[in-house]
Scaffold this active site. Structure first.
Site, PDB file in Angstrom:
ATOM      1  N   ARG A  27       0.831  -1.204   0.000  1.00 44.51           N
ATOM      2  CA  ARG A  27       0.000   0.000   0.000  1.00 44.51           C
ATOM      3  C   ARG A  27       0.871   1.262   0.000  1.00 44.51           C
ATOM      4  O   ARG A  27       0.522   2.258   0.643  1.00 44.51           O
ATOM      5  CB  ARG A  27      -0.961   0.022   1.193  1.00 44.51           C
ATOM      6  N   ARG A  31      -3.149   7.072   1.437  1.00 43.11           N
ATOM      7  CA  ARG A  31      -3.545   8.272   2.179  1.00 43.11           C
ATOM      8  C   ARG A  31      -2.483   8.854   3.105  1.00 43.11           C
ATOM      9  O   ARG A  31      -2.622   9.980   3.554  1.00 43.11           O
ATOM     10  CB  ARG A  31      -4.826   7.994   2.968  1.00 43.11           C
ATOM     11  N   ARG A  40      -6.980  12.830  -4.369  1.00 40.10           N
ATOM     12  CA  ARG A  40      -8.292  12.346  -3.913  1.00 40.10           C
ATOM     13  C   ARG A  40      -9.255  13.466  -3.547  1.00 40.10           C
ATOM     14  O   ARG A  40     -10.467  13.275  -3.551  1.00 40.10           O
ATOM     15  CB  ARG A  40      -8.102  11.364  -2.760  1.00 40.10           C
ATOM     16  N   ASP A  76      -7.186  -1.660  -7.081  1.00 38.11           N
ATOM     17  CA  ASP A  76      -7.708  -2.199  -5.828  1.00 38.11           C
ATOM     18  C   ASP A  76      -8.120  -3.651  -6.039  1.00 38.11           C
ATOM     19  O   ASP A  76      -8.439  -4.046  -7.163  1.00 38.11           O
ATOM     20  CB  ASP A  76      -8.899  -1.381  -5.324  1.00 38.11           C
ATOM     21  N   TYR A 153     -15.539 -10.147   1.059  1.00 40.12           N
ATOM     22  CA  TYR A 153     -16.134  -8.826   0.813  1.00 40.12           C
ATOM     23  C   TYR A 153     -17.446  -8.945   0.033  1.00 40.12           C
ATOM     24  O   TYR A 153     -18.403  -8.218   0.293  1.00 40.12           O
ATOM     25  CB  TYR A 153     -15.168  -7.924   0.035  1.00 40.12           C
TER      26      TYR A 153
HETATM   27  O1  1CP Z   1       0.344   1.526  -3.775  1.00 43.64           O
HETATM   28  C1  1CP Z   1      -0.457   0.758  -3.289  1.00 43.64           C
HETATM   29  O2  1CP Z   1      -0.100  -0.219  -2.610  1.00 43.64           O
HETATM   30  C2  1CP Z   1      -1.903   1.013  -3.493  1.00 43.64           C
HETATM   31  C3  1CP Z   1      -2.638   0.019  -4.311  1.00 43.64           C
HETATM   32  C4  1CP Z   1      -3.669  -0.722  -3.456  1.00 43.64           C
HETATM   33  C5  1CP Z   1      -3.611  -2.059  -3.061  1.00 43.64           C
HETATM   34  C6  1CP Z   1      -2.459  -3.022  -3.229  1.00 43.64           C
HETATM   35  C7  1CP Z   1      -4.907  -0.210  -3.009  1.00 43.64           C
HETATM   36  C8  1CP Z   1      -5.388   1.177  -3.202  1.00 43.64           C
HETATM   37  N1  1CP Z   1      -5.612  -1.223  -2.431  1.00 43.64           N
HETATM   38  C9  1CP Z   1      -4.844  -2.362  -2.418  1.00 43.64           C
HETATM   39  C10 1CP Z   1      -5.199  -3.695  -1.924  1.00 43.64           C
HETATM   40  C11 1CP Z   1      -6.376  -3.856  -1.045  1.00 43.64           C
HETATM   41  N2  1CP Z   1      -7.598  -3.233  -1.099  1.00 43.64           N
HETATM   42  C12 1CP Z   1      -6.448  -4.819  -0.016  1.00 43.64           C
HETATM   43  C13 1CP Z   1      -5.366  -5.838   0.288  1.00 43.64           C
HETATM   44  C14 1CP Z   1      -4.246  -5.239   1.047  1.00 43.64           C
HETATM   45  C15 1CP Z   1      -4.484  -4.945   2.502  1.00 43.64           C
HETATM   46  O3  1CP Z   1      -4.938  -5.831   3.213  1.00 43.64           O
HETATM   47  O4  1CP Z   1      -4.171  -3.831   2.895  1.00 43.64           O
HETATM   48  C16 1CP Z   1      -7.714  -4.718   0.594  1.00 43.64           C
HETATM   49  C17 1CP Z   1      -8.255  -5.539   1.749  1.00 43.64           C
HETATM   50  C18 1CP Z   1      -8.440  -3.720  -0.101  1.00 43.64           C
HETATM   51  C19 1CP Z   1      -9.851  -3.311   0.127  1.00 43.64           C
HETATM   52  C20 1CP Z   1      -9.945  -1.875   0.379  1.00 43.64           C
HETATM   53  N3  1CP Z   1      -9.851  -0.924  -0.588  1.00 43.64           N
HETATM   54  C21 1CP Z   1     -10.046  -1.214   1.631  1.00 43.64           C
HETATM   55  C22 1CP Z   1     -10.165  -1.880   3.019  1.00 43.64           C
HETATM   56  C23 1CP Z   1     -11.591  -2.085   3.311  1.00 43.64           C
HETATM   57  C24 1CP Z   1     -11.919  -2.619   4.680  1.00 43.64           C
HETATM   58  O5  1CP Z   1     -12.315  -1.824   5.534  1.00 43.64           O
HETATM   59  O6  1CP Z   1     -11.821  -3.830   4.903  1.00 43.64           O
HETATM   60  C25 1CP Z   1     -10.038   0.167   1.382  1.00 43.64           C
HETATM   61  C26 1CP Z   1     -10.174   1.284   2.357  1.00 43.64           C
HETATM   62  C27 1CP Z   1      -9.897   0.315  -0.042  1.00 43.64           C
HETATM   63  C28 1CP Z   1      -9.777   1.577  -0.811  1.00 43.64           C
HETATM   64  C29 1CP Z   1      -8.390   1.881  -1.221  1.00 43.64           C
HETATM   65  N4  1CP Z   1      -7.643   1.106  -2.063  1.00 43.64           N
HETATM   66  C30 1CP Z   1      -6.432   1.686  -2.288  1.00 43.64           C
HETATM   67  C31 1CP Z   1      -6.405   2.916  -1.547  1.00 43.64           C
HETATM   68  C32 1CP Z   1      -5.276   3.900  -1.529  1.00 43.64           C
HETATM   69  C33 1CP Z   1      -7.632   3.019  -0.879  1.00 43.64           C
HETATM   70  C34 1CP Z   1      -8.088   4.181  -0.011  1.00 43.64           C
HETATM   71  C35 1CP Z   1      -9.105   4.924  -0.780  1.00 43.64           C
HETATM   72  C36 1CP Z   1      -9.179   6.375  -0.420  1.00 43.64           C
HETATM   73  O7  1CP Z   1      -9.946   6.695   0.490  1.00 43.64           O
HETATM   74  O8  1CP Z   1      -8.516   7.168  -1.057  1.00 43.64           O
END
Ligand code: 1CP
Length: 351
Positions: A27, A31, A40, A76, A153
């Site tokens: 990640r 943020r 964003r 994502d 999910y």
């Molecule tokens: O550079 C990077 O690593 C970003 C690319 C990336 C990756 C590898 C994002 C962007 N998401 C992910 C994987 C991801 N997404 C996972 C597996 C990794 C982990 O466990 O951390 C999971 C579970 C998600 C699902 C997801 N997407 C969540 C978690 C939800 C929850 O509460 O269970 C969230 C908040 C997102 C949105 C997201 N995806 C990525 C970002 C930067 C964000 C935040 C969005 C924002 O508000 O800007």
């Protein structure tokens, strides 16, 4: 000549000797970075994923700030349920919400699998745009969700601590659960093959919630689908990294998946994992919470990990990373301290 960063990353996967293990952070775009927050403030999450200029812009920010050896495409894991028609939205600040979670056979029958590769083609396009911009400087990772985490999910319809609907459904309607997971695995395989074709050197499967399962549940529901995925990807010369959070109890069966390597969560002892998997790639596994500690503590812990990779395999088959994704409020000083501890030798050698 290959750039040393890209060379180091590729060497971890082909077993060549290295000066130190390559470094990237799960990640790493997100943020905790001011540039990401700026993007964003102006664009929705899906808009960033869908637009190759924007997704490359945010994928490059951590590389411009920190001495990392690899980039990960900005996307994502939930692109797959979104492309299947589950209507996934991200509100501001909260996690994902699914308009159409999957609870019954008729929900599953409504999944739109036809032409899914076409609907997901913005992901390989983002990979190839990123590759062009990097021009050989860094390794490139593609990724997708692992079948169980996508299933979790898709059934729950949102984030959760225990994913109770999903885990109950696995027992009340095993056939439905297995069919859903196979559909998700097929979609993820197609997506990862396209990412590899577009230039990803390695692909990572995120099984963030797999650690909720018992060993026998993981063996029955996850291992067979992961085996098929890893086998198909390996035939296409795409090395696979499997990350399962909370997988200390699952470590004995992870080898059965056929993955090239395992991304270890912070609770797994590196040397234990190395004894079990002497020639697999191991990745990890600094506790992401530790980056909130004073820099000297981050630095000391990082050096201990480097000592483990040096003493076990002379740094071979190893990738330095966190034990889970970087947290949204992580101080940049913590990331600097980790990076400085990793690159300390190089600075001395050059200065
Ligand atoms: O550079 C990077 O690593 C970003 C690319 C990336 C990756 C590898 C994002 C962007 N998401 C992910 C994987 C991801 N997404 C996972 C597996 C990794 C982990 O466990 O951390 C999971 C579970 C998600 C699902 C997801 N997407 C969540 C978690 C939800 C929850 O509460 O269970 C969230 C908040 C997102 C949105 C997201 N995806 C990525 C970002 C930067 C964000 C935040 C969005 C924002 O508000 O800007």
């Amino acid at each position: 000549m290959t750039d040393p960063r890209r060379h180091r990353f590729l060497s971890a996967f082909n077993g060549s000797p290295v000066d130190r293990p390559p470094l990237w952070l799960m990640r790493q775009a997100g943020r905790y970075l001011p540039g990401y927050r700026e993007v964003r403030a102006k664009h929705g999450f899906w808009d960033v994923c869908l637009n190759p200029e924007l997704s490359t812009h945010v994928a490059l920010e951590p590389l411009n700030r920190f001495p990392l050896d690899a980039a990960i495409v900005f996307s994502d894991i939930l692109v797959i349920p979104q492309a299947l028609g589950l209507d996934v939205t991200f509100g501001t600040g909260e996690g994902p919400q699914f308009g159409k979670p999957m609870r019954t056979a008729s929900d599953l029958n409504a999944w739109n699998t036809k032409g899914i590769a076409e609907r997901l083609k913005y992901v390989p396009q983002a990979v190839s745009h990123l590759k062009n911009r990097l021009n050989g400087s860094h390794g490139i990772l593609g990724f997708a969700g692992a079948p169980f985490t996508l299933f979790a999910y898709s059934v729950e319809g949102q984030g959760s601590d225990d994913f109770r609907h999903a885990r109950v459904l696995m027992h009340t309607d095993k056939k439905l659960a297995l069919k859903a997971m196979q559909t998700l695995a097929d979609a993820a395989t197609e997506l990862l093959l396209e990412e590899a074709k577009a230039g990803a050197d390695v692909v990572q499967l995120f099984d963030t919630w797999g650690g909720l399962l018992t060993l026998s549940e993981y063996q029955e529901f996850c291992v067979p689908a992961l085996q098929r995925m890893c086998q198909t990807l390996s035939k296409a010369n795409a090395p696979t990294l499997l990350f399962v959070k909370g997988a200390t109890h699952l470590l004995p069966v992870l080898g059965e998946t056929g993955a090239t390597g395992f991304s270890l969560d912070w609770r797994i002892d590196w040397r234990d994992a190395r004894r079990r998997y002497p020639t697999h790639v191991l990745q990890g596994n600094i506790d992401p919470v530790l980056l909130f500690a004073p820099p000297d503590i981050v630095s000391n812990q990082t050096k201990l990990l480097l000592q483990a990779t040096a003493e076990t395999t002379s740094h071979k088959h190893s990738v330095l990373n966190l034990g889970h994704g970087i947290l949204p409020k992580t101080p940049l000083e913590g990331v600097d301290a980790l990076c400085n501890a990793v690159t300390a030798g190089e600075a001395a050698a050059h200065g």
